[in-house]
Write a protein that holds these residues in place. Structure first.
Motif, PDB file in Angstrom:
ATOM      1  N   LYS A 171       0.838  -1.209   0.000  1.00  0.00           N
ATOM      2  CA  LYS A 171       0.000   0.000   0.000  1.00  0.00           C
ATOM      3  C   LYS A 171       0.871   1.257   0.000  1.00  0.00           C
ATOM      4  N   THR A 172       1.958   1.207   0.751  1.00  0.00           N
ATOM      5  CA  THR A 172       2.893   2.333   0.769  1.00  0.00           C
ATOM      6  C   THR A 172       3.471   2.573  -0.614  1.00  0.00           C
ATOM      7  N   ASN A 173       3.833   1.497  -1.280  1.00  0.00           N
ATOM      8  CA  ASN A 173       4.379   1.596  -2.632  1.00  0.00           C
ATOM      9  C   ASN A 173       3.351   2.181  -3.592  1.00  0.00           C
ATOM     10  N   ALA A 174       2.115   1.688  -3.510  1.00  0.00           N
ATOM     11  CA  ALA A 174       1.052   2.167  -4.398  1.00  0.00           C
ATOM     12  C   ALA A 174       0.793   3.654  -4.183  1.00  0.00           C
ATOM     13  N   ALA A 175       0.787   4.076  -2.929  1.00  0.00           N
ATOM     14  CA  ALA A 175       0.497   5.477  -2.601  1.00  0.00           C
ATOM     15  C   ALA A 175       1.609   6.408  -3.060  1.00  0.00           C
ATOM     16  N   THR A 176       2.846   6.066  -2.740  1.00  0.00           N
ATOM     17  CA  THR A 176       3.956   6.949  -3.114  1.00  0.00           C
ATOM     18  C   THR A 176       4.167   6.968  -4.624  1.00  0.00           C
ATOM     19  N   THR A 177       3.923   5.842  -5.272  1.00  0.00           N
ATOM     20  CA  THR A 177       4.043   5.792  -6.729  1.00  0.00           C
ATOM     21  C   THR A 177       3.004   6.697  -7.391  1.00  0.00           C
ATOM     22  N   ALA A 178       1.821   6.773  -6.785  1.00  0.00           N
ATOM     23  CA  ALA A 178       0.739   7.606  -7.330  1.00  0.00           C
ATOM     24  C   ALA A 178       0.926   9.082  -6.996  1.00  0.00           C
ATOM     25  N   GLY A 179       1.900   9.392  -6.167  1.00  0.00           N
ATOM     26  CA  GLY A 179       2.162  10.791  -5.841  1.00  0.00           C
ATOM     27  C   GLY A 179       1.515  11.279  -4.563  1.00  0.00           C
ATOM     28  N   LEU A 180       0.981  10.368  -3.764  1.00  0.00           N
ATOM     29  CA  LEU A 180       0.391  10.759  -2.495  1.00  0.00           C
ATOM     30  C   LEU A 180       1.461  10.840  -1.407  1.00  0.00           C
ATOM     31  N   HIS A 181       1.201  11.667  -0.403  1.00  0.00           N
ATOM     32  CA  HIS A 181       2.020  11.687   0.797  1.00  0.00           C
ATOM     33  C   HIS A 181       1.454  10.640   1.752  1.00  0.00           C
ATOM     34  N   VAL A 182       2.310  10.026   2.547  1.00  0.00           N
ATOM     35  CA  VAL A 182       1.891   8.874   3.343  1.00  0.00           C
ATOM     36  C   VAL A 182       2.162   9.076   4.826  1.00  0.00           C
ATOM     37  N   ILE A 183       1.160   8.736   5.639  1.00  0.00           N
ATOM     38  CA  ILE A 183       1.359   8.572   7.073  1.00  0.00           C
ATOM     39  C   ILE A 183       1.511   7.075   7.287  1.00  0.00           C
ATOM     40  N   ALA A 184       2.737   6.638   7.538  1.00  0.00           N
ATOM     41  CA  ALA A 184       3.025   5.213   7.693  1.00  0.00           C
ATOM     42  C   ALA A 184       3.037   4.869   9.184  1.00  0.00           C
ATOM     43  N   CYS A 185       2.034   4.115   9.621  1.00  0.00           N
ATOM     44  CA  CYS A 185       1.910   3.766  11.032  1.00  0.00           C
ATOM     45  C   CYS A 185       2.694   2.494  11.347  1.00  0.00           C
ATOM     46  N   VAL A 186       3.465   2.547  12.402  1.00  0.00           N
ATOM     47  CA  VAL A 186       4.195   1.381  12.882  1.00  0.00           C
ATOM     48  C   VAL A 186       3.998   1.290  14.388  1.00  0.00           C
ATOM     49  N   GLY A 187       3.947   0.070  14.894  1.00  0.00           N
ATOM     50  CA  GLY A 187       3.770  -0.087  16.335  1.00  0.00           C
ATOM     51  C   GLY A 187       3.570  -1.534  16.710  1.00  0.00           C
ATOM     52  N   GLU A 188       3.962  -1.862  17.915  1.00  0.00           N
ATOM     53  CA  GLU A 188       3.883  -3.240  18.370  1.00  0.00           C
ATOM     54  C   GLU A 188       2.451  -3.626  18.748  1.00  0.00           C
ATOM     55  N   SER A 189       2.158  -4.925  18.616  1.00  0.00           N
ATOM     56  CA  SER A 189       0.887  -5.454  19.099  1.00  0.00           C
ATOM     57  C   SER A 189       0.972  -5.579  20.623  1.00  0.00           C
ATOM     58  N   ILE A 190      -0.157  -5.828  21.259  1.00  0.00           N
ATOM     59  CA  ILE A 190      -0.154  -6.007  22.712  1.00  0.00           C
ATOM     60  C   ILE A 190       0.713  -7.206  23.095  1.00  0.00           C
ATOM     61  N   ALA A 191       0.615  -8.272  22.300  1.00  0.00           N
ATOM     62  CA  ALA A 191       1.416  -9.464  22.589  1.00  0.00           C
ATOM     63  C   ALA A 191       2.907  -9.181  22.474  1.00  0.00           C
ATOM     64  N   GLU A 192       3.294  -8.432  21.433  1.00  0.00           N
ATOM     65  CA  GLU A 192       4.710  -8.084  21.251  1.00  0.00           C
ATOM     66  C   GLU A 192       5.192  -7.183  22.377  1.00  0.00           C
ATOM     67  N   ARG A 193       4.330  -6.311  22.833  1.00  0.00           N
ATOM     68  CA  ARG A 193       4.692  -5.417  23.936  1.00  0.00           C
ATOM     69  C   ARG A 193       4.921  -6.212  25.215  1.00  0.00           C
ATOM     70  N   GLU A 194       4.010  -7.149  25.499  1.00  0.00           N
ATOM     71  CA  GLU A 194       4.131  -7.956  26.712  1.00  0.00           C
ATOM     72  C   GLU A 194       5.365  -8.858  26.671  1.00  0.00           C
ATOM     73  N   ALA A 195       5.796  -9.200  25.449  1.00  0.00           N
ATOM     74  CA  ALA A 195       6.982 -10.050  25.290  1.00  0.00           C
ATOM     75  C   ALA A 195       8.276  -9.237  25.280  1.00  0.00           C
ATOM     76  N   GLY A 196       8.169  -7.916  25.423  1.00  0.00           N
ATOM     77  CA  GLY A 196       9.345  -7.063  25.427  1.00  0.00           C
ATOM     78  C   GLY A 196       9.957  -6.881  24.050  1.00  0.00           C
ATOM     79  N   GLU A 197       9.126  -6.964  23.002  1.00  0.00           N
ATOM     80  CA  GLU A 197       9.620  -6.915  21.621  1.00  0.00           C
ATOM     81  C   GLU A 197       9.183  -5.647  20.889  1.00  0.00           C
ATOM     82  N   THR A 198       8.946  -4.571  21.631  1.00  0.00           N
ATOM     83  CA  THR A 198       8.442  -3.329  21.033  1.00  0.00           C
ATOM     84  C   THR A 198       9.359  -2.791  19.939  1.00  0.00           C
ATOM     85  N   THR A 199      10.605  -2.556  20.279  1.00  0.00           N
ATOM     86  CA  THR A 199      11.543  -1.980  19.305  1.00  0.00           C
ATOM     87  C   THR A 199      11.721  -2.890  18.106  1.00  0.00           C
TER      88      THR A 199
END
Length: 315
Positions: A115-143
């Motif tokens: 989706k990021t590729n499709a948007a930037t290729t079409a000339g749109l600016h992108v808000i790319a969201c990244v973040g850990e799931s609750i399970a990843e957070r509880e496992a200490g895998e945020t970063t």
């Protein structure tokens, strides 16, 4: 020297509101005083079915974005909305990778990258969201989770200066409380270091890193007091005039504040922020007249002070 860009503030209206309530919200936005010239870049992201309406009604110094786009450029994909179609409507921004879409709808890193590729290729600016799931957070895998998601999109972005990276942990999505400011700062630091390793040095300072997750008028000043914060993605609090208060609070921490002129602008912005919280339209209008008068007086005082300083130096 670092490339300074305006503080970024986005209103994610999610799947909320009717056409009538959206109209009332846009009217509130249009009445509000937000210094967008060089201090803040504001984007409103309505429900897909309200995009055309918002594009026709929203003030011109606010941009309009979509909450999603297709990973396909075109073709027989019923129900999909392509990035090109959004751009042709007049939409400037699109958001991808939100926690809801990753964890409720099962969108994986590959889909978000496409989706990021499709948007930037079409000339749109992108808000790319990244973040850990609750399970990843509880496992200490945020970063690790955040950097894995960034690795997935790094080769799918044509112009990184047209991308805003939003740290949006699932645990804070739709919750009553944002995560600790110190933790947000730590993750932002990890993202910036990742950029230093993966992107060209001329690009690193051009990419803004923002935070989204239970942002309110109560916590926005604390969230924005650190230099690592380049903006805010606002959810529930964007559904009323509280968003205008948040946008003004963000402005206060977005630029150089050493000069007396900036100090005066900050005072005025704070007063406008208080106006934005006022519920009654009549009271709001009266207060606005008072503030505009004060602002004019401050401008005149500033000019007088500059004239006096110039006269003294010439002697």
């Amino acid at each position: 020297a670092k490339h300074v860009r305006p503080f970024f503030v986005a209103a994610d209206l999610k799947c909320e509101g009717s056409l009538s309530s959206t109209n009332e919200l846009i009217r509130e936005y249009n009445r509000g005083n937000v210094p967008t010239e060089d201090a803040a870049e504001v984007v409103v992201l309505p429900a897909m079915c309200h995009l055309s309406f918002v594009l026709s009604k929203l003030r011109r110094d606010f941009a309009v974005g979509a909450q999603d786009c297709s990973r396909f450029a075109e073709g027989a994909h019923s129900g999909e909305v392509t990035a090109t179609a959004l751009r042709e409507m007049g939409v400037k921004w699109v958001m991808v990778g939100q926690p809801e879409r990753r964890h409720e709808l099962g969108e994986d890193d590959k889909t978000v990258a496409e989706k990021t590729n499709a948007a930037t290729t079409a000339g749109l600016h992108v808000i790319a969201c990244v973040g850990e799931s609750i399970a990843e957070r509880e496992a200490g895998e945020t970063t690790e989770a955040v950097l894995r998601q960034l690795d997935a999109i790094v080769n799918n972005v044509w112009r990184w200066e047209n991308v805003v990276v939003a740290y949006t942990p699932e645990v804070a999505s739709g919750a009553k409380k944002a995560i600790a400011t110190e933790e947000v700062q730590r993750i932002h630091g990890a993202i910036r270091r990742w950029m230093s390793e993966k992107l060209h040095s001329n690009i690193v300072d051009r990419v803004r890193i923002i935070y989204g997750g239970s942002v309110t008028s109560t916590n926005c000043q604390d969230l924005t007091k650190h230099g690592s914060m380049n903006g805010l993605l606002v959810g529930r609090a964007s559904l009323n005039s509280e968003f205008l208060y948040i946008a003004n609070c963000a402005m206060i921490h977005s630029g150089e504040q050493e000069s007396e002129v900036q100090a005066l602008r900050t005072e005025v912005a704070l007063l406008h922020a208080e106006i934005a919280k006022t519920k009654g339209i009549n009271e709001q209008g009266l207060l606005l007249k008072v503030i505009l008068t004060l602002k004019k007086e401050l401008t005149e005082l500033r000019a007088m002070a500059e004239f006096t300083t110039s006269a003294d130096s010439s002697e």
